[in-house]
Design a protein around this motif. Structure first.
Motif, PDB file in Angstrom:
ATOM      1  N   LEU A   6      35.194  90.611  33.510  1.00 10.02           N
ATOM      2  CA  LEU A   6      34.920  89.453  34.378  1.00 10.02           C
ATOM      3  C   LEU A   6      36.057  88.430  34.280  1.00 10.02           C
ATOM      4  CD1 LEU A   6      32.970  88.047  36.312  1.00 10.02           C
ATOM      5  CD2 LEU A   6      31.753  87.134  34.328  1.00 10.02           C
ATOM      6  N   LEU A  10      38.312  87.170  37.369  1.00  6.96           N
ATOM      7  CA  LEU A  10      38.512  85.757  37.746  1.00  6.96           C
ATOM      8  C   LEU A  10      39.992  85.392  37.768  1.00  6.96           C
ATOM      9  CD1 LEU A  10      35.664  83.680  36.105  1.00  6.96           C
ATOM     10  CD2 LEU A  10      36.354  83.722  38.480  1.00  6.96           C
ATOM     11  N   ALA A  13      41.364  86.661  40.846  1.00  7.71           N
ATOM     12  CA  ALA A  13      40.890  85.851  41.975  1.00  7.71           C
ATOM     13  C   ALA A  13      41.743  84.590  42.135  1.00  7.71           C
ATOM     14  CB  ALA A  13      39.424  85.472  41.783  1.00  7.71           C
ATOM     15  N   TRP A  16      45.006  85.847  43.782  1.00  6.79           N
ATOM     16  CA  TRP A  16      44.860  86.337  45.164  1.00  6.79           C
ATOM     17  C   TRP A  16      44.473  85.191  46.108  1.00  6.79           C
ATOM     18  CZ3 TRP A  16      46.603  90.236  47.789  1.00  6.79           C
ATOM     19  CH2 TRP A  16      46.057  90.524  49.037  1.00  6.79           C
ATOM     20  N   LEU A  55      45.427  92.183  43.325  1.00  5.22           N
ATOM     21  CA  LEU A  55      44.415  92.792  44.207  1.00  5.22           C
ATOM     22  C   LEU A  55      43.909  94.111  43.616  1.00  5.22           C
ATOM     23  CD1 LEU A  55      42.791  92.686  46.818  1.00  5.22           C
ATOM     24  CD2 LEU A  55      44.668  93.852  47.975  1.00  5.22           C
ATOM     25  N   GLN A  58      41.539  93.274  41.001  1.00  5.35           N
ATOM     26  CA  GLN A  58      40.281  92.817  41.624  1.00  5.35           C
ATOM     27  C   GLN A  58      39.398  93.996  42.000  1.00  5.35           C
ATOM     28  OE1 GLN A  58      40.867  89.775  40.637  1.00  5.35           O
ATOM     29  NE2 GLN A  58      39.205  89.426  42.024  1.00  5.35           N
ATOM     30  N   SER A  66      30.364  95.909  39.577  1.00  7.22           N
ATOM     31  CA  SER A  66      29.297  96.333  40.494  1.00  7.22           C
ATOM     32  C   SER A  66      28.540  97.515  39.904  1.00  7.22           C
ATOM     33  CB  SER A  66      29.873  96.763  41.844  1.00  7.22           C
ATOM     34  OG  SER A  66      30.653  95.726  42.374  1.00  7.22           O
ATOM     35  N   LYS A  90      31.132  92.353  49.529  1.00  4.62           N
ATOM     36  CA  LYS A  90      32.462  92.470  48.905  1.00  4.62           C
ATOM     37  C   LYS A  90      33.217  93.660  49.500  1.00  4.62           C
ATOM     38  CE  LYS A  90      32.740  89.577  45.241  1.00  4.62           C
ATOM     39  NZ  LYS A  90      33.894  88.958  44.623  1.00  4.62           N
ATOM     40  N   LEU A  91      32.530  94.794  49.649  1.00  2.70           N
ATOM     41  CA  LEU A  91      33.211  95.988  50.154  1.00  2.70           C
ATOM     42  C   LEU A  91      33.602  95.814  51.629  1.00  2.70           C
ATOM     43  CD1 LEU A  91      31.078  98.714  48.326  1.00  2.70           C
ATOM     44  CD2 LEU A  91      33.422  98.028  47.792  1.00  2.70           C
ATOM     45  N   LEU A  94      36.612  93.708  51.663  1.00  2.00           N
ATOM     46  CA  LEU A  94      37.761  94.519  51.235  1.00  2.00           C
ATOM     47  C   LEU A  94      38.268  95.376  52.396  1.00  2.00           C
ATOM     48  CD1 LEU A  94      39.474  95.262  48.760  1.00  2.00           C
ATOM     49  CD2 LEU A  94      37.835  97.079  48.252  1.00  2.00           C
ATOM     50  N   SER A 131      39.859  85.844  51.620  1.00  4.53           N
ATOM     51  CA  SER A 131      40.040  85.675  50.171  1.00  4.53           C
ATOM     52  C   SER A 131      39.110  84.579  49.639  1.00  4.53           C
ATOM     53  CB  SER A 131      41.510  85.381  49.835  1.00  4.53           C
ATOM     54  OG  SER A 131      41.838  84.043  50.118  1.00  4.53           O
ATOM     55  N   PHE A 134      35.661  86.084  49.503  1.00  6.24           N
ATOM     56  CA  PHE A 134      35.519  86.932  48.310  1.00  6.24           C
ATOM     57  C   PHE A 134      35.010  86.076  47.136  1.00  6.24           C
ATOM     58  CE2 PHE A 134      38.637  90.365  49.665  1.00  6.24           C
ATOM     59  CZ  PHE A 134      37.859  91.441  49.300  1.00  6.24           C
ATOM     60  N   ALA A 135      35.640  84.900  46.952  1.00  9.72           N
ATOM     61  CA  ALA A 135      35.255  84.032  45.836  1.00  9.72           C
ATOM     62  C   ALA A 135      33.837  83.495  46.049  1.00  9.72           C
ATOM     63  CB  ALA A 135      36.262  82.883  45.704  1.00  9.72           C
ATOM     64  N   GLY A 138      31.459  86.127  45.406  1.00 10.31           N
ATOM     65  CA  GLY A 138      31.505  86.381  43.958  1.00 10.31           C
ATOM     66  C   GLY A 138      30.601  85.451  43.173  1.00 10.31           C
ATOM     67  N   PHE A 141      26.684  85.830  43.020  1.00  8.76           N
ATOM     68  CA  PHE A 141      25.959  86.701  42.095  1.00  8.76           C
ATOM     69  C   PHE A 141      25.235  85.846  41.053  1.00  8.76           C
ATOM     70  CE2 PHE A 141      28.945  89.853  43.730  1.00  8.76           C
ATOM     71  CZ  PHE A 141      28.236  91.035  43.687  1.00  8.76           C
ATOM     72  N   ARG A 142      25.865  84.714  40.659  1.00  8.55           N
ATOM     73  CA  ARG A 142      25.261  83.848  39.628  1.00  8.55           C
ATOM     74  C   ARG A 142      24.449  82.710  40.225  1.00  8.55           C
ATOM     75  NH1 ARG A 142      27.683  84.792  34.441  1.00  8.55           N
ATOM     76  NH2 ARG A 142      28.973  86.612  34.805  1.00  8.55           N
TER      77      ARG A 142
HETATM   78  C1  HEM Z   1      40.498  89.677  46.158  1.00 11.45           C
HETATM   79  C2  HEM Z   1      39.289  90.117  45.969  1.00 11.45           C
HETATM   80  C3  HEM Z   1      38.220  89.442  45.149  1.00 11.45           C
HETATM   81  C4  HEM Z   1      38.081  88.125  44.754  1.00 11.45           C
HETATM   82  C5  HEM Z   1      39.009  86.959  45.064  1.00 11.45           C
HETATM   83  C6  HEM Z   1      36.864  88.046  43.973  1.00 11.45           C
HETATM   84  C7  HEM Z   1      36.369  86.885  43.378  1.00 11.45           C
HETATM   85  C8  HEM Z   1      35.249  86.806  42.582  1.00 11.45           C
HETATM   86  C9  HEM Z   1      34.763  85.612  41.924  1.00 11.45           C
HETATM   87  C10 HEM Z   1      35.419  84.228  42.000  1.00 11.45           C
HETATM   88  C11 HEM Z   1      33.629  85.944  41.251  1.00 11.45           C
HETATM   89  C12 HEM Z   1      32.739  84.989  40.455  1.00 11.45           C
HETATM   90  C13 HEM Z   1      32.687  85.333  38.971  1.00 11.45           C
HETATM   91  C14 HEM Z   1      31.630  84.521  38.232  1.00 11.45           C
HETATM   92  O1  HEM Z   1      30.700  83.986  38.830  1.00 11.45           O
HETATM   93  O2  HEM Z   1      31.718  84.417  37.012  1.00 11.45           O
HETATM   94  C15 HEM Z   1      33.400  87.357  41.474  1.00 11.45           C
HETATM   95  C16 HEM Z   1      32.337  88.064  40.983  1.00 11.45           C
HETATM   96  C17 HEM Z   1      32.085  89.385  41.249  1.00 11.45           C
HETATM   97  N1  HEM Z   1      32.857  90.241  42.028  1.00 11.45           N
HETATM   98 FE1  HEM Z   1      34.573  89.792  42.945  1.00 11.45          FE
HETATM   99  N2  HEM Z   1      36.278  89.300  43.925  1.00 11.45           N
HETATM  100  C18 HEM Z   1      37.080  90.163  44.639  1.00 11.45           C
HETATM  101  C19 HEM Z   1      36.862  91.511  44.855  1.00 11.45           C
HETATM  102  C20 HEM Z   1      35.763  92.204  44.447  1.00 11.45           C
HETATM  103  C21 HEM Z   1      35.502  93.587  44.748  1.00 11.45           C
HETATM  104  C22 HEM Z   1      36.387  94.509  45.583  1.00 11.45           C
HETATM  105  C23 HEM Z   1      34.306  93.903  44.165  1.00 11.45           C
HETATM  106  C24 HEM Z   1      33.602  95.218  44.208  1.00 11.45           C
HETATM  107  C25 HEM Z   1      32.811  95.578  45.115  1.00 11.45           C
HETATM  108  C26 HEM Z   1      33.824  92.704  43.462  1.00 11.45           C
HETATM  109  C27 HEM Z   1      32.660  92.595  42.736  1.00 11.45           C
HETATM  110  C28 HEM Z   1      32.228  91.487  42.049  1.00 11.45           C
HETATM  111  C29 HEM Z   1      31.019  91.425  41.253  1.00 11.45           C
HETATM  112  C30 HEM Z   1      30.020  92.559  41.013  1.00 11.45           C
HETATM  113  C31 HEM Z   1      30.919  90.103  40.752  1.00 11.45           C
HETATM  114  C32 HEM Z   1      29.774  89.509  39.892  1.00 11.45           C
HETATM  115  C33 HEM Z   1      30.152  89.359  38.434  1.00 11.45           C
HETATM  116  C34 HEM Z   1      29.163  88.472  37.693  1.00 11.45           C
HETATM  117  O3  HEM Z   1      28.853  87.388  38.150  1.00 11.45           O
HETATM  118  O4  HEM Z   1      28.726  88.902  36.610  1.00 11.45           O
HETATM  119  N3  HEM Z   1      34.744  91.686  43.662  1.00 11.45           N
HETATM  120  N4  HEM Z   1      34.395  87.862  42.300  1.00 11.45           N
END
Ligand code: HEM
Length: 147
Positions: A6, A10, A13, A16, A55, A58, A66, A90-91, A94, A131, A134-135, A138, A141-142
């Motif tokens: 994680l 981050l 992220a 990107w 990327l 990521q 996931s 997210k997918l 992407l 982008s 995505f954040a 992301g 989820f929380r």
């Molecule tokens: C440039 C692409 C991406 C960016 C900028 C991004 C950004 C983020 C951010 C900011 C979080 C929040 C983390 C947190 O709350 O602690 C996150 C969580 C997450 N991302 Fe991404 N992400 C990207 C691509 C992806 C991809 C391709 C997947 C897969 C399908 C993915 C799956 C997840 C998952 C499962 C979490 C939840 C983690 C958690 O909270 O425990 N992300 N992402």
């Protein structure tokens, strides 16, 4: 292990999304105003060295996160479950990013000139919006914002 991945997710992220915000908000307006293709090419070639590895990190870390949250892959596109809905978002983001990047790489960047700078802007702006989304997806989820 989950928390270490994680952390890298981050870190990727910040690179990107942050890099694209700098590109769209400060570099692009200057390039469009001055028609300075060379300035854009210089930024792109330095940013690419860190942006593309970010990327890749990521994608790999995102797939790991996931899979840990939802080990049954058949559930990833099950829109009735909030976690799988976010993984699907997210997918989808992407896939959209890839389509725009491939189009820019194959069609616009090889012939980059003062004349098609606006076409490139039409790619940079949506990739930047994606982008940020995505954040946003992301942290949902929380926070549960998109549940
Ligand atoms: C440039 C692409 C991406 C960016 C900028 C991004 C950004 C983020 C951010 C900011 C979080 C929040 C983390 C947190 O709350 O602690 C996150 C969580 C997450 N991302 Fe991404 N992400 C990207 C691509 C992806 C991809 C391709 C997947 C897969 C399908 C993915 C799956 C997840 C998952 C499962 C979490 C939840 C983690 C958690 O909270 O425990 N992300 N992402």
């Amino acid at each position: 292990m989950y928390n270490v991945v994680l952390f890298f997710h981050l870190l990727g992220a910040t690179i990107w999304t942050g890099g694209h915000l700098i590109l769209a908000c400060t570099i692009l307006p200057k390039v469009l105003r001055d028609k300075d293709v060379a300035f854009l090419s210089r930024f792109e070639s330095s940013y690419e060295k860190i942006g593309i590895p970010a990327l890749v990190i990521q994608i790999l870390s995102g797939l790991y996160l996931s899979y840990t949250l939802l080990p049954d892959l058949s559930q990833w596109f099950n829109f009735t479950n909030p976690i799988s809905r976010l993984v699907s978002f997210k997918l989808i983001l992407l896939a959209c990013t890839f389509l725009l990047a491939i189009d820019a790489r194959l069609r616009i960047i090889p012939n980059l000139s003062e004349k098609n700078l606006t076409a490139l802007a039409y790619h940079i702006i949506p990739v930047t919006v994606l982008s940020v989304l995505f954040a946003f997806v992301g942290i949902s989820f929380r926070t549960g914002w998109l549940f």
